[in-house]
Design a protein around this motif. Structure first.
Motif, PDB file in Angstrom:
ATOM      1  N   SER A   1       5.944   8.176  -1.169  1.00  0.00           N
ATOM      2  CA  SER A   1       5.340   7.603   0.030  1.00  0.00           C
ATOM      3  C   SER A   1       6.109   6.358   0.442  1.00  0.00           C
ATOM      4  CB  SER A   1       3.892   7.223  -0.292  1.00  0.00           C
ATOM      5  OG  SER A   1       3.380   6.293   0.626  1.00  0.00           O
TER       6      SER A   1
ATOM      7  N   TRP B   1       0.864  -1.173   0.000  1.00  0.00           N
ATOM      8  CA  TRP B   1       0.000   0.000   0.000  1.00  0.00           C
ATOM      9  C   TRP B   1       0.905   1.230   0.000  1.00  0.00           C
ATOM     10  CZ3 TRP B   1      -5.347  -0.567   0.208  1.00  0.00           C
ATOM     11  CH2 TRP B   1      -5.809  -1.858   0.477  1.00  0.00           C
ATOM     12  N   ALA B   2       0.565   2.221  -0.802  1.00  0.00           N
ATOM     13  CA  ALA B   2       1.355   3.457  -0.868  1.00  0.00           C
ATOM     14  C   ALA B   2       0.436   4.596  -1.281  1.00  0.00           C
ATOM     15  CB  ALA B   2       2.499   3.304  -1.859  1.00  0.00           C
ATOM     16  N   TRP B   3       0.936   5.792  -1.183  1.00  0.00           N
ATOM     17  CA  TRP B   3       0.178   6.993  -1.546  1.00  0.00           C
ATOM     18  C   TRP B   3       0.784   7.644  -2.779  1.00  0.00           C
ATOM     19  CZ3 TRP B   3      -4.297   8.008   0.827  1.00  0.00           C
ATOM     20  CH2 TRP B   3      -4.523   7.430   2.080  1.00  0.00           C
TER      21      TRP B   3
ATOM     22  N   ALA C   1      -0.974   2.591   6.364  1.00  0.00           N
ATOM     23  CA  ALA C   1      -0.884   3.641   5.345  1.00  0.00           C
ATOM     24  C   ALA C   1      -1.765   4.823   5.711  1.00  0.00           C
ATOM     25  CB  ALA C   1      -1.280   3.077   3.981  1.00  0.00           C
TER      26      ALA C   1
ATOM     27  N   PHE D   1       3.619   0.354   2.635  1.00  0.00           N
ATOM     28  CA  PHE D   1       3.083  -0.276   3.834  1.00  0.00           C
ATOM     29  C   PHE D   1       2.557  -1.666   3.504  1.00  0.00           C
ATOM     30  CE2 PHE D   1       2.635   4.288   4.066  1.00  0.00           C
ATOM     31  CZ  PHE D   1       3.179   4.584   5.301  1.00  0.00           C
TER      32      PHE D   1
ATOM     33  N   LEU E   1      -4.748   6.647  -2.345  1.00  0.00           N
ATOM     34  CA  LEU E   1      -4.238   5.390  -1.816  1.00  0.00           C
ATOM     35  C   LEU E   1      -4.166   4.349  -2.933  1.00  0.00           C
ATOM     36  CD1 LEU E   1      -3.305   3.819   0.669  1.00  0.00           C
ATOM     37  CD2 LEU E   1      -5.706   3.203   1.062  1.00  0.00           C
TER      38      LEU E   1
END
Length: 70
Positions: A23, A6-8, A32, A26, A53
């Motif tokens: 980012s 998971w990242a932004w 996140a 995660f 996201l």
């Protein structure tokens, strides 16, 4: 089996990607979202207007506004 990532992704007010802003990655959505919740004010001050996201590189939720200027 791979661990989910998971990242932004960050966007300026005009919707363009904010270059040079990365980012952390995660292993779960909760971490996140918690990270963004802790740092959104500082990000908004640098010109980031929204965060998207990503799960495994694909959009997982609508953009989160970080600034009222969006």
């Amino acid at each position: 089996m791979t661990t989910p990532q998971w990242a932004w992704a960050f966007e300026a007010a005009d919707g363009t990607p904010v270059e040079g802003t990365v980012s952390p990655v995660f292993t779960n959505r909760f971490d996140a979202e918690q990270w963004l919740g802790q740092g959104w004010r500082e990000m908004a001050e640098t010109g980031i207007a929204s965060a998207v996201l990503l799960a495994e590189g694909k959009v997982a939720a609508p953009a989160v506004r970080l600034s009222s200027d969006v």
